[in-house]
Motif scaffolding. Structure first.
Motif: not given
Length: 495
Positions: A104-111, A220-225, A234-236, A244-246
């Motif tokens: 997958s591409d998106l980095t997201w974290v539980p907010c 300027n790191f973009g991630f999903g909150c 758990i985030g990815i 979007l990827s890291l």
């Protein structure tokens, strides 16, 4: 954890429309500094083996970008169904553990703390702690703008104006590029999970291996909150080819990365981590590896596909079992091919071919079946294998008489033959008893559907294999390796 090959249904959108409650930040920050090579690490802490009914399957998203890079170090930790990497986000930094996912591409974290809601996550919550990111505690956290490229990508939009229109911008401000409304909330789907959140920018801190682990900042790191998820506690961290990827945001997209997943016997060992290298160091001096082409899927360009041509049982004696052509070809809609995915636990094969493989294995294994274990775990082939002594040490169970079961060799395109390490095929379901141990085949079948990848090469089968993603040459390399020795040599460490 490859994304689903179907986009969000109206039902999903309505289901999650009431779940967004993240703080509203409106202005994006400057683009991060780019550099030229990164070194990361994966640490081990597996609790119990994950049974098939719970294992992760597939998802999908889009886009792509590139640039030069730097050297850094992070630890990756093995858990029940993946490998964790620690992200230092925010000012002051908050350490959030997320899965490293090539599918997958998106980095997201539980907010949020009390505000984060994970539906149907009790099993995870009871087995491991869930780290969360608090936007309100970070002075550098901002909500991304509807006009940013990442906003278009997280909404899978080919039209960059769409997110601003959804955000309620007037046509005149959209045309002039003057609308500063925040990026609308998104829904991102996985095979068994859904994530709802807002696209956010903040400072990401990483360690540079070239300078002794000194922290570097990507401002300027973009991630999903994520404020709400379904079966995704758990985030990815997405390692796909999209913007979007890291690796893409850190500037490694035209270089590559490599990883070497530790064997399970090192689970719960806090002093050793699986080597994960990003950038020039990952692909330099690797000509001793076997390389198979990275197949180009024009419909889904951001995912890593390889072509499987056959499977052999046993060393040098068995004949190659041919596989369906769809495991190395795509149809006009982009379906087919074999996805290589660190976020999917077990290797998946097409149902009809998987059934044939089971029959071939049954014909060469003469040990008694453990039918009750198959019923309890959901695995398809479990055997009572004799062992020389009743080893009870969990560190050695995995190595007990592996040679008594047939080896499995994957034959990929370009004459690549990868003999899977024995511990990657059959896994001990418990301690030996009465001089036998029950071992089950840890492969799974995929439904013979007409959409999505035809197969998936999962992380369990990638243990003790150095895997190199060479983006310059558009190829993926394999070499069986003692990943523990490699980790010790690299002197990887925890944050």
């Amino acid at each position: 954890m490859a994304p689903l090959f179907t986009f969000f249904t109206i039902f999903n959108l309505f289901l999650f429309v009431s779940l967004f409650s993240i703080a509203d930040h409106s202005r994006a920050r400057q683009h991060p500094k780019r550099s030229d090579s990164l070194v990361l690490g994966l640490t081990n802490a597996r609790s119990t083996i994950k049974i098939p009914k719970e294992s992760s399957t597939l998802n999908l998203k889009v886009s792509s970008q590139s640039s030069p890079t730097l050297d850094m170090m992070e630890p990756l930790r093995e858990v029940r169904d993946g490998y964790l990497i620690s992200l230092n986000l925010g000012s002051p930094p908050q350490i959030i553990q997320v899965y490293m996912d090539t599918g997958s591409d998106l980095t997201w974290v539980p907010c949020g703390n009390l505000s984060f809601n994970c539906i149907d996550c009790d099993d995870y919550a009871n087995n491991m702690p869930m780290s969360k990111f608090s936007p309100l505690q970070s002075s550098s956290c901002v909500r991304d703008s509807c006009a940013s490229e990442l906003c278009s990508n997280v909404h899978s939009s080919d039209n960059p104006y769409d997110p601003c229109n959804i955000a309620g911008c007037s046509l005149s401000t959209i045309i002039k590029g003057t609308c500063s409304r925040p990026c609308p909330s998104f829904v991102y789907t996985y095979g068994e999970g859904v994530v709802a959140g807002t696209l956010t920018r903040d400072t990401l801190r990483v360690h540079g291996s070239a300078d002794g682990g000194v922290k570097r900042e990507v401002t300027n790191f973009g991630f999903g909150c994520a404020g709400s998820t379904y079966r995704e506690p758990i985030g990815i961290s997405g390692f796909g080819k999209g913007s979007l990827s890291l690796p893409s945001q850190l500037g490694f997209l035209q270089k590559g990365f490599s990883h070497c997943f530790l064997a399970f016997k090192f689970a719960n060992n806090p002093n050793i981590s699986s080597p994960l290298v990003v950038g020039d160091l990952a692909i330099s001096s690797k000509e001793n590896l076997q390389f198979t082409p990275m197949l180009n899927n024009p419909m889904y360009p951001n995912y890593y596909y390889i072509g499987l041509e056959g499977i052999t049982l046993g060393i040098g004696s068995g004949s190659v079992i041919p596989v369906p052509a769809k495991l190395r070809e795509f149809d006009s809609s982009g379906n087919g091919g074999m996805l290589i995915d660190s976020g999917t636990t077990y290797t998946h094969l097409p149902q009809s071919f998987y059934s044939q493989l089971l029959l071939e294995l049954e014909s060469v294994i003469n040990y008694p079946r453990a039918i009750e274990v198959e019923a309890r775990t959901g695995f398809d082939l479990c055997y009572r294998v004799p062992c020389t002594n009743n080893v009870t040490n969990a560190m050695t169970i995995m190595d007990v008489d592996d040679h008594l079961l047939p080896s499995i060799t994957f034959h990929f395109m370009n004459n690549v033959s990868l003999v899977l390490p024995q511990g990657n095929n059959f896994y001990a379901m418990g301690a030996p008893h009465n001089s036998t141990v029950v071992k089950c085949l840890l492969f799974q079948s995929m439904d013979d559907e007409d959409y999505g990848p035809a197969g998936v090469f999962g992380s369990f089968q990638q243990q003790n294999v150095e895997v190199v993603y060479d983006m310059k040459m558009e190829r993926i390399g394999f070499q069986t390796t003692d990943c523990a020795s490699s980790s010790a040599f690299q002197q990887f460490h925890k944050l």
